[in-house]
Design a protein around this motif. Sequence first.
Motif, PDB file in Angstrom:
ATOM      1  N   LYS A   1       0.733  -0.741  -0.118  1.00 28.07           N
ATOM      2  CA  LYS A   1      -0.263  -0.176  -0.306  1.00 28.07           C
ATOM      3  C   LYS A   1       1.281   0.527  -0.144  1.00 28.07           C
ATOM      4  O   LYS A   1       0.269   2.304  -0.551  1.00 28.07           O
ATOM      5  CB  LYS A   1      -0.573   0.093   0.955  1.00 28.07           C
ATOM      6  CG  LYS A   1      -1.813   1.582   1.281  1.00 28.07           C
ATOM      7  CD  LYS A   1      -2.935   1.439   2.830  1.00 28.07           C
ATOM      8  CE  LYS A   1      -3.049   2.065   2.763  1.00 28.07           C
ATOM      9  NZ  LYS A   1      -2.359   3.724   3.751  1.00 28.07           N
ATOM     10  N   ASP A   2       2.096   1.036   1.139  1.00 29.03           N
ATOM     11  CA  ASP A   2       2.200   2.471   1.621  1.00 29.03           C
ATOM     12  C   ASP A   2       4.169   2.291   0.214  1.00 29.03           C
ATOM     13  O   ASP A   2       4.173   4.093   0.315  1.00 29.03           O
ATOM     14  CB  ASP A   2       2.894   2.433   2.604  1.00 29.03           C
ATOM     15  CG  ASP A   2       1.733   2.985   3.393  1.00 29.03           C
ATOM     16  OD1 ASP A   2       0.214   3.567   2.667  1.00 29.03           O
ATOM     17  OD2 ASP A   2       1.471   2.708   4.380  1.00 29.03           O
ATOM     18  N   CYS A   3       4.252   1.602  -0.272  1.00 25.66           N
ATOM     19  CA  CYS A   3       5.750   1.983  -0.297  1.00 25.66           C
ATOM     20  C   CYS A   3       6.411   1.704  -1.978  1.00 25.66           C
ATOM     21  O   CYS A   3       7.214   1.812  -2.485  1.00 25.66           O
ATOM     22  CB  CYS A   3       6.652   0.561  -0.191  1.00 25.66           C
ATOM     23  SG  CYS A   3       6.555   0.538   1.926  1.00 25.66           S
ATOM     24  N   GLN A   4       5.298   1.279  -2.887  1.00 25.14           N
ATOM     25  CA  GLN A   4       5.251   0.795  -4.007  1.00 25.14           C
ATOM     26  C   GLN A   4       5.903   1.833  -5.012  1.00 25.14           C
ATOM     27  O   GLN A   4       6.556   2.218  -6.176  1.00 25.14           O
ATOM     28  CB  GLN A   4       4.359   0.267  -5.354  1.00 25.14           C
ATOM     29  CG  GLN A   4       3.472  -0.992  -4.108  1.00 25.14           C
ATOM     30  CD  GLN A   4       4.690  -2.219  -4.798  1.00 25.14           C
ATOM     31  OE1 GLN A   4       4.749  -1.791  -6.190  1.00 25.14           O
ATOM     32  NE2 GLN A   4       4.591  -2.592  -4.023  1.00 25.14           N
ATOM     33  N   THR A   5       5.864   3.185  -4.800  1.00 24.26           N
ATOM     34  CA  THR A   5       6.438   4.289  -5.488  1.00 24.26           C
ATOM     35  C   THR A   5       7.689   4.946  -5.538  1.00 24.26           C
ATOM     36  O   THR A   5       7.869   6.479  -5.270  1.00 24.26           O
ATOM     37  CB  THR A   5       5.193   5.608  -5.994  1.00 24.26           C
ATOM     38  OG1 THR A   5       4.560   5.884  -4.540  1.00 24.26           O
ATOM     39  CG2 THR A   5       4.079   4.537  -6.197  1.00 24.26           C
ATOM     40  N   CYS A   6       7.428   4.163  -3.910  1.00 23.38           N
ATOM     41  CA  CYS A   6       9.030   5.051  -2.628  1.00 23.38           C
ATOM     42  C   CYS A   6      10.597   4.300  -3.618  1.00 23.38           C
ATOM     43  O   CYS A   6      10.313   3.674  -3.803  1.00 23.38           O
ATOM     44  CB  CYS A   6       9.135   4.822  -1.929  1.00 23.38           C
ATOM     45  SG  CYS A   6      10.093   5.151  -0.587  1.00 23.38           S
ATOM     46  N   PRO A   7      10.877   5.836  -4.139  1.00 26.16           N
ATOM     47  CA  PRO A   7      12.363   5.454  -4.675  1.00 26.16           C
ATOM     48  C   PRO A   7      12.839   4.354  -3.751  1.00 26.16           C
ATOM     49  O   PRO A   7      14.416   3.491  -4.299  1.00 26.16           O
ATOM     50  CB  PRO A   7      13.416   6.640  -4.757  1.00 26.16           C
ATOM     51  CG  PRO A   7      12.095   7.673  -3.865  1.00 26.16           C
ATOM     52  CD  PRO A   7      10.548   7.124  -3.497  1.00 26.16           C
TER      53      PRO A   7
END
Length: 109
Positions: free
Chosen positions: A59-65
Motif C-alpha cells: 500500500k505505502d511503499c510501491q512508489t517510493c524510490p
Amino acid sequence: MKPEYRGLGAGDELIEALMHEAEEHEVVSVCLFTRIPDYFAHLGFREADRDAMPDKIYKDCQTCPRLYACDEIAMVKGPLPNIAVLGPKTVQRPELVQINPVAQLTGTR
C-alpha cells in the motif's frame, strides 16, 4: 521538526488520537515504518520483521524510490497480521509486481 517544538507532547497526542480511532474501527494491529524506533517503542510499539507486513509495503511503499533499499524500521502495536489482502504475499521478480491487481482480474488497465 524544529528543536524548540520537541518534547511538548504533540507527537504523543497525535499517535494517541490515531490509536483511539483505530480502536473505534476495531483495528487490532497498527503497523508503521520509522527512522525513530525509540520514540514509537515508548508508545508501546515493538520492532517487527518487515516481511510480515506485505500489505503495508504494497500500500505505502510501491512508489517510493527506496522500495528495495529502505532504511526504516518496521514496527507494530498489537498482533502481526497473519494474512495479506492487498497485494502478493511473495514477490518472485520485484520488477514484475502488478500495481493494480484488480486490473488483472477484470482484464482492464
